[in-house]
Design an enzyme around this catalytic site. Structure first.
Site, PDB file in Angstrom:
ATOM      1  N   GLU A   8       2.322 -10.151   9.900  1.00  0.00           N
ATOM      2  CA  GLU A   8       1.966  -8.876  10.688  1.00  0.00           C
ATOM      3  C   GLU A   8       1.246  -9.494  11.792  1.00  0.00           C
ATOM      4  O   GLU A   8       1.227  -9.023  13.075  1.00  0.00           O
ATOM      5  CB  GLU A   8       1.366  -7.778   9.908  1.00  0.00           C
ATOM      6  CG  GLU A   8       1.175  -6.408  10.817  1.00  0.00           C
ATOM      7  CD  GLU A   8       0.829  -5.309   9.897  1.00  0.00           C
ATOM      8  OE1 GLU A   8      -0.005  -4.619  10.571  1.00  0.00           O
ATOM      9  OE2 GLU A   8       1.397  -5.224   8.840  1.00  0.00           O
ATOM     10  N   ASP A 104       1.891  -6.480   6.252  1.00  0.00           N
ATOM     11  CA  ASP A 104       0.835  -5.874   5.399  1.00  0.00           C
ATOM     12  C   ASP A 104       1.789  -5.027   4.180  1.00  0.00           C
ATOM     13  O   ASP A 104       2.795  -4.443   4.607  1.00  0.00           O
ATOM     14  CB  ASP A 104       0.044  -5.063   6.121  1.00  0.00           C
ATOM     15  CG  ASP A 104      -0.831  -5.803   6.848  1.00  0.00           C
ATOM     16  OD1 ASP A 104      -1.076  -6.884   6.524  1.00  0.00           O
ATOM     17  OD2 ASP A 104      -1.908  -5.070   7.455  1.00  0.00           O
ATOM     18  N   TYR A 309      -6.855  -5.652  -0.422  1.00  0.00           N
ATOM     19  CA  TYR A 309      -6.412  -4.892   0.692  1.00  0.00           C
ATOM     20  C   TYR A 309      -7.200  -3.701   1.192  1.00  0.00           C
ATOM     21  O   TYR A 309      -7.338  -2.794  -0.070  1.00  0.00           O
ATOM     22  CB  TYR A 309      -5.043  -4.669   0.419  1.00  0.00           C
ATOM     23  CG  TYR A 309      -4.039  -3.834   1.487  1.00  0.00           C
ATOM     24  CD1 TYR A 309      -3.627  -4.837   2.751  1.00  0.00           C
ATOM     25  CD2 TYR A 309      -3.651  -2.760   1.217  1.00  0.00           C
ATOM     26  CE1 TYR A 309      -2.802  -4.094   3.549  1.00  0.00           C
ATOM     27  CE2 TYR A 309      -2.919  -2.016   2.251  1.00  0.00           C
ATOM     28  CZ  TYR A 309      -2.565  -2.871   3.556  1.00  0.00           C
ATOM     29  OH  TYR A 309      -1.890  -2.204   4.354  1.00  0.00           O
TER      30      TYR A 309
END
Length: 713
Positions: A8, A104, A309
């Site tokens: 990303e 992601d 995350y």
């Protein structure tokens, strides 16, 4: 043949390339013997504008609405066109036989990759990398467990529905309201209900009438108590005369304890952080905005690699993490938390409960916790230290004992008047020791020794005048909680129960929604509080209930979640969005309510609002070199702010106000070209004399931008 990995962001691509032994750096990608690693820069592919379907749509007019294309089209993002072409060439390269989606691991990341894949017209097979941290170990483990990309089709359909529904509702709604009320009025599927929550609270506060009341406090020999009506459980006395009567009645008289209760209270450790709870806590503790907290957490995840995350909606861990927890605790201890980890490290078996590990409550990602990578705190910014600290403490706290205390309540009757006394007596500090909180309970208690029948003289009594108070203004912590629990704003009891877990927006998007309604002038920050403006209140006044109600948005979010789980057909959802969009347009056109909004550019043609909006491009952002600097109602900002760019200049910042000037488009246009700008007519705060100041851009230590005087230029 080689495999193409699409990340990303460039920073993530570099981490992956290192693990895959790709060292040959090219323009827009890194190549190795077996892999090529390239990257997006946020969204390389975006939805087409209305005028790209039909040039007539460039004109904002009722007869063009609603605009509902048969198929919503994609196009390369002109801001990142060069990188799109690089990625497209690599995808089509004959040497590439397989693609790996490494964006992601979430709804938005899935959309970024799939839109590229779709616009390029790729038919090559692809696999999905799904990881929760960017440590070398996590990346290696993720590549060992790649899944077929089609397994994530439901997630893509959910993301696509979210993107297209936001486009349809936002574009048509913004146009029809702007045309109707002759002012630029952005509308959003999520932002408008969020605005309504704030406006409703502000109106409730503005319409609130405080009422005086009094409390009578009696001073006994060993303790004090507050007068209470045992039937209503109310301590408020309606009139000063009654309060004086109670006081005079009991002073100097003997009271008897008629009730004595001692109850053990157990407070379990808090749950681990999801993003929303982390943002709320950071706002309460440090005053950070939701967007700032997300930016810091993203840096700790991507750059420092010390947390998992952050854009997660889960507050639990999955079973596969249990074997790693002991080592994680030990690692955190080495980072300066030894006083809290010492006892945990000695435990043979950690107290794992369903409040910590619960696979049924983990969807895409588990809760935010530290990773196995050691945090070198000396290299962190103050903000990074603060956010890492609360994540580390929360992680450790879940393994601690409960906080336990005795809640002691006694009722003392004096001349038929009752006085209530409360006290807490700590039994076990438990997890609260991690937060160094002041001891609310006490270890020795006078009330604990008092029994029913005990008598004591009232030495004195005081009357305190008080007033009823309105609810608190929304700050970001309160607003994030309200967005997360949208169901509570719904009157229908059955639907409210259904939407308990369906909030407004998602953890990953709530911060940007708040920033958006600030940038368009619907709300403003006053200290920590978020206050609606006149423009925001007027919009809610004229907006249909269906558009502004959290109910519908909550139902949509729940439907999007079902699509992601493969439980709802995406076409059925979009059919409903099309019907709703048509209703909104027709409802506004029919509405006869006359409300006057301030016009942005008086005297100009108000039909084509594109030329009227504040969002005119001033030039390339000097911070990220990717986005464009745009003008908002109160500031100048980078179009890539959602991707973490910190560039911003307020029109009336503290420094500008000090010298009685405002930041203008002309000044900013020159500043971002790295020029020294002469600002004429600045006023010295010391002498009150005018002078021409030379200024230039300045980047502060925390990454934000401002300006300074250019001495010596």
């Amino acid at each position: 043949m080689k495999k193409l990995v699409i990340a990303e962001k460039p920073s993530v691509a570099k981490d992956i390339a290192k693990v895959l032994n790709c060292k040959d750096k090219k323009d827009g990608y890194i190549e190795g013997d077996n892999y090529i690693v390239t990257w997006a820069i946020g969204h390389l592919v975006i939805l087409c504008n209305p005028e790209e379907y039909d040039i007539n749509y460039k004109k904002w007019a009722f007869n063009n609405l609603p605009i509902i294309p048969e198929k919503i089209k994609l196009k390369p993002n002109p801001k990142t066109y060069k990188q799109y072409q690089i990625v497209k060439t690599l995808i089509k390269a004959s040497q590439v036989d397989e693609i790996i989606c490494a964006t992601d691991a979430g709804r938005e990341g899935e959309l970024i990759f799939r839109y590229i894949y779709e616009l390029v017209g790729c038919r090559k097979p692809f696999k999905r990398l799904w990881i929760s941290s960017l440590t070398e170990e996590a990346i290696k483990d993720g590549f060992a467990k790649l899944r077929d990309g089609k397994a994530y089709d439901p997630l893509y359909y959910s993301a696509k529905c979210r993107s297209e529904s936001d486009w349809l509702v936002g574009m048509n709604g913004s146009r029809v309201y702007s045309i109707k009320y002759n002012s630029l009025l952005p509308i959003g599927r999520v932002q408008t209900p969020t605005l309504k929550i704030i406006v409703d609270r502000d109106m409730e506060i503005d319409n609130f009438t405080p009422v005086d009341y009094w409390e009578v406090k009696a001073d006994f020999k060993e303790y004090s108590g507050t007068w209470i009506d045992l039937e209503t459980k109310e301590s408020k006395v309606d009139t000063i005369e009654k309060a004086e009567y109670i006081k005079n009645k009991v002073v100097g008289k003997e009271g008897e304890v008629t009730d004595c209760q001692k109850k053990k209270v157990v407070k379990k450790p808090p749950l681990l952080y999801d993003l929303t709870e982390l943002q709320r806590d950071a706002n309460k503790r440090y005053g950070y905005t939701a967007q700032r907290t997300l930016d810091i957490a993203q840096a700790l995840y991507e750059k420092r690699k010390v947390i998992t995350y952050p854009r997660t909606d889960s507050r639990y861990l999955s079973k596969d993490l249990i074997p790693k927890l002991k080592n994680l605790i030990k690692k955190v201890g080495l980072e300066g938390y030894q006083e809290y980890t010492g006892n945990l490290e000695k435990i043979e078996k950690l107290p794992i409960t369903s409040r910590i590990v619960n696979d049924s409550k983990v969807s895409d990602h588990h809760a935010i916790i530290p990773t196995e990578k050691k945090a070198i705190l000396d290299k962190f910014s103050e903000e990074e230290k603060n956010i890492y600290d609360i994540i580390a403490r929360r992680f450790l706290s879940v393994f601690y004992n409960d906080y336990e205390y005795f809640s002691i309540t006694i009722i003392t009757n004096v001349e038929e008047e009752n006085f209530k006394s409360n006290e807490q007596q700590t039994i076990n500090q438990g997890w609260r020791i991690l937060y160094n909180e002041k001891e609310k309970g006490i270890n020795t208690s006078l009330l604990a020794n008092i029994q029913k029948g005990y008598t004591s003289l009232v030495k004195n009594a005081n009357i305190e005048k008080k007033q009823t108070k309105p609810p608190d203004r929304y700050n970001e912590a309160l607003l994030l909680g309200a967005m997360e629990n949208a169901g509570k704003f719904i009157d229908d009891e059955e639907l409210r129960e259904q939407l308990k877990a369906g909030g407004i927006g998602t953890p990953a998007t709530r911060a940007s929604v708040i920033e958006r309604i600030i940038n368009v002038g619907y709300i403003e920050r006053q200290g920590k509080n978020l206050i609606s403006t006149e423009k925001g209140r007027k919009l809610i006044q004229v907006a249909s209930n269906e558009l502004s109600s959290p109910e519908l948005t909550g139902k949509w979010e729940k439907a999007l979640d079902k699509i992601a789980k493969g439980q709802l057909d995406s076409k059925k959802f979009m059919d409903g969005i099309v019907r709703f969009t048509t209703f909104i347009v027709e409802d506004v056109i029919r509405n006869k309510e006359e409300v006057i909004f301030e016009r942005y550019n008086k005297g100009k043609n108000q039909t084509d609002f594109k030329s009227n909006s504040y969002n005119n491009t001033l030039g390339i952002c000097p911070a990220c070199k990717v986005g464009n600097v745009m003008e908002g109602p109160k500031n100048f900002y980078c179009s890539e702010y959602k991707q973490g760019c910190k560039f911003g200049l307020f029109k009336e910042d503290i420094l500008m106000k000090k010298f009685k000037k405002k930041m203008t488009k002309t000044i900013v246009s020159k500043l971002i070209e790295n020029k020294v700008v002469i600002v004429k007519g600045m006023v010295s705060p010391q002498t009150n004399n005018k002078f021409d100041g030379k200024i230039r851009l300045k980047k502060s230590s925390n990454g934000y931008w401002g300006w300074e005087f250019a001495t010596g230029e």
